[in-house]
Design a protein around this motif. Structure first.
Motif, PDB file in Angstrom:
ATOM      1  N   VAL A   6       0.691  -1.428   0.015  1.00 21.74           N
ATOM      2  CA  VAL A   6       0.076   0.076   0.045  1.00 21.74           C
ATOM      3  C   VAL A   6       0.781   1.289  -0.137  1.00 21.74           C
ATOM      4  O   VAL A   6       0.540   2.123  -0.634  1.00 21.74           O
ATOM      5  CB  VAL A   6      -1.110  -0.090   1.316  1.00 21.74           C
ATOM      6  N   ARG A   7       1.896   1.215   0.537  1.00 24.03           N
ATOM      7  CA  ARG A   7       2.838   2.557   0.766  1.00 24.03           C
ATOM      8  C   ARG A   7       3.227   3.284  -0.632  1.00 24.03           C
ATOM      9  O   ARG A   7       3.136   4.538  -0.333  1.00 24.03           O
ATOM     10  CB  ARG A   7       3.990   2.273   1.707  1.00 24.03           C
ATOM     11  N   GLY A   8       3.417   2.423  -1.659  1.00 21.27           N
ATOM     12  CA  GLY A   8       3.896   2.808  -2.633  1.00 21.27           C
ATOM     13  C   GLY A   8       3.070   3.646  -3.384  1.00 21.27           C
ATOM     14  O   GLY A   8       3.110   4.758  -4.112  1.00 21.27           O
ATOM     15  N   VAL A   9       1.646   3.813  -3.256  1.00 24.25           N
ATOM     16  CA  VAL A   9       0.616   4.634  -3.883  1.00 24.25           C
ATOM     17  C   VAL A   9       0.924   5.807  -3.321  1.00 24.25           C
ATOM     18  O   VAL A   9       0.554   6.964  -3.921  1.00 24.25           O
ATOM     19  CB  VAL A   9      -0.973   4.220  -3.761  1.00 24.25           C
ATOM     20  N   PRO A  71      10.360  -5.407   8.093  1.00 21.16           N
ATOM     21  CA  PRO A  71      10.931  -4.425   7.011  1.00 21.16           C
ATOM     22  C   PRO A  71      12.267  -4.018   7.656  1.00 21.16           C
ATOM     23  O   PRO A  71      12.512  -3.787   8.748  1.00 21.16           O
ATOM     24  CB  PRO A  71       9.852  -3.501   7.116  1.00 21.16           C
ATOM     25  N   GLY A  72      13.188  -3.916   6.531  1.00 20.62           N
ATOM     26  CA  GLY A  72      14.451  -3.369   6.891  1.00 20.62           C
ATOM     27  C   GLY A  72      14.299  -1.856   7.199  1.00 20.62           C
ATOM     28  O   GLY A  72      13.217  -1.098   7.321  1.00 20.62           O
ATOM     29  N   ASP A  73      15.526  -1.223   7.742  1.00 16.03           N
ATOM     30  CA  ASP A  73      15.513   0.245   8.016  1.00 16.03           C
ATOM     31  C   ASP A  73      15.101   0.975   7.042  1.00 16.03           C
ATOM     32  O   ASP A  73      15.591   0.936   5.861  1.00 16.03           O
ATOM     33  CB  ASP A  73      16.894   0.630   8.492  1.00 16.03           C
ATOM     34  N   VAL A  76       9.466   1.256   6.106  1.00 16.01           N
ATOM     35  CA  VAL A  76       8.263   1.989   6.465  1.00 16.01           C
ATOM     36  C   VAL A  76       8.535   3.318   6.960  1.00 16.01           C
ATOM     37  O   VAL A  76       9.341   3.377   7.848  1.00 16.01           O
ATOM     38  CB  VAL A  76       7.482   1.034   7.702  1.00 16.01           C
ATOM     39  N   PRO A  77       7.873   4.372   6.410  1.00 12.50           N
ATOM     40  CA  PRO A  77       8.318   5.752   6.946  1.00 12.50           C
ATOM     41  C   PRO A  77       7.855   5.962   8.308  1.00 12.50           C
ATOM     42  O   PRO A  77       7.044   5.280   8.685  1.00 12.50           O
ATOM     43  CB  PRO A  77       7.305   6.513   5.946  1.00 12.50           C
ATOM     44  N   ARG A  78       8.709   6.901   8.716  1.00 13.13           N
ATOM     45  CA  ARG A  78       8.277   7.237  10.314  1.00 13.13           C
ATOM     46  C   ARG A  78       7.642   8.490  10.299  1.00 13.13           C
ATOM     47  O   ARG A  78       7.433   9.239   9.267  1.00 13.13           O
ATOM     48  CB  ARG A  78       9.810   7.481  11.148  1.00 13.13           C
ATOM     49  N   ALA A  94      -1.265   6.948   9.655  1.00 15.63           N
ATOM     50  CA  ALA A  94      -1.864   5.892   9.207  1.00 15.63           C
ATOM     51  C   ALA A  94      -1.713   5.067   8.050  1.00 15.63           C
ATOM     52  O   ALA A  94      -1.375   3.797   7.850  1.00 15.63           O
ATOM     53  CB  ALA A  94      -3.243   5.777   9.856  1.00 15.63           C
ATOM     54  N   LEU A  95      -1.933   5.930   7.025  1.00 12.79           N
ATOM     55  CA  LEU A  95      -1.690   5.465   5.638  1.00 12.79           C
ATOM     56  C   LEU A  95      -0.222   4.920   5.134  1.00 12.79           C
ATOM     57  O   LEU A  95      -0.313   4.054   4.659  1.00 12.79           O
ATOM     58  CB  LEU A  95      -2.032   6.653   4.633  1.00 12.79           C
ATOM     59  N   VAL A  96       0.591   5.311   5.921  1.00 15.11           N
ATOM     60  CA  VAL A  96       1.912   4.902   5.540  1.00 15.11           C
ATOM     61  C   VAL A  96       2.319   3.910   6.507  1.00 15.11           C
ATOM     62  O   VAL A  96       3.699   3.432   6.438  1.00 15.11           O
ATOM     63  CB  VAL A  96       2.964   6.107   5.314  1.00 15.11           C
ATOM     64  N   GLY A  97       1.675   3.480   7.564  1.00 14.56           N
ATOM     65  CA  GLY A  97       2.047   2.388   8.392  1.00 14.56           C
ATOM     66  C   GLY A  97       2.595   3.278   9.524  1.00 14.56           C
ATOM     67  O   GLY A  97       3.535   2.277  10.507  1.00 14.56           O
TER      68      GLY A  97
END
Length: 219
Positions: A6-9, A71-73, A76-78, A94-97
């Motif tokens: 999902v994050r790539g969108v 996931p690696g460092d 997933v965005p902070r 929430a959308l980016v995790g």
């Protein structure tokens, strides 16, 4: 194998291509609060009391037909990687995790199916009523930003054009789900509370088996 999540969108990052989501909002439990959230009269004990969030996170044996990855460092965005209008920021996080509110502990897993489509699952443990407050913040943000907002993730700008509430899965004290449309695609977001823990699920198409397995593991 190429992983699609999902994050790539919302933002294209390295080898992971993601599509933002379609979600919903409902809940199991007692009385009702604003925005259609149903809140139980009293929260259950924190689901993470024994073993912490790592023990509660999904592993490869928990979901048949899926591979669970750590996931690696930077995968997933902070929260600090995400920039959006203040009132819309909880939705963007929430959308980016990333978690909403102040979580004392977080863990993230990517659950990948046989076709390479990934669901990002982030767990957050909160003190006192922090988990309930985070749910309220997210619900309020959706009300304020349902017609769209701009967001930047690691410097890449994108437009969320619509946020729709949808029917959410059962199995938690509070659950919200949203359908998200961006200028690059669509996807799903589900956020569920069990006691003092929140589970955030994002995927182009959210597998119910992943949500169910994680909610069971949260206790």
């Amino acid at each position: 194998m190429k992983i699609t999540s999902v994050r790539g969108v919302l933002v294209a990052l390295s080898c992971v291509s993601m599509t933002l989501a379609s979600g919903c909002t409902v809940v199991a439990g007692g009385g009702t609060s604003d925005h259609g959230l149903k809140v139980p009269p009293e929260p259950s004990p924190a689901a993470t009391a024994a073993g912490g969030l790592k023990a509660a996170a999904l592993s490869g044996a928990d979901v048949a037909g899926f591979t669970v990855k750590v996931p690696g460092d930077g995968a997933v965005p902070r929260r600090e990687d995400v920039a959006a209008e203040e009132r819309c920021a909880p939705v963007a996080f929430a959308l980016v995790g990333a978690v909403v509110g102040k979580a004392e502990e977080t863990v993230t897993r990517q659950v990948v199916d046989g076709k390479g489509a990934a669901t990002t699952v982030t767990l957050g443990a909160y003190e006192k009523d922090g988990a309930q407050q985070a749910m309220t913040e997210l619900s309020d943000a959706v009300e304020a930003c349902a017609k769209g907002f701009d967001v930047s993730v690691k410097g890449e700008r994108q437009r969320v054009t619509k946020v729709d509430r949808e029917l959410a899965p059962q199995g938690a004290e509070q659950t919200m789900a949203f359908g998200i449309t961006t200028d690059k695609g669509t996807g799903k977001l589900v956020v569920a509370r069990k006691g003092g823990a929140l589970g955030y699920f994002t995927a182009p198409v959210l597998p119910q088996a992943v949500v169910d397995a994680q909610l069971v593991k949260l206790g």
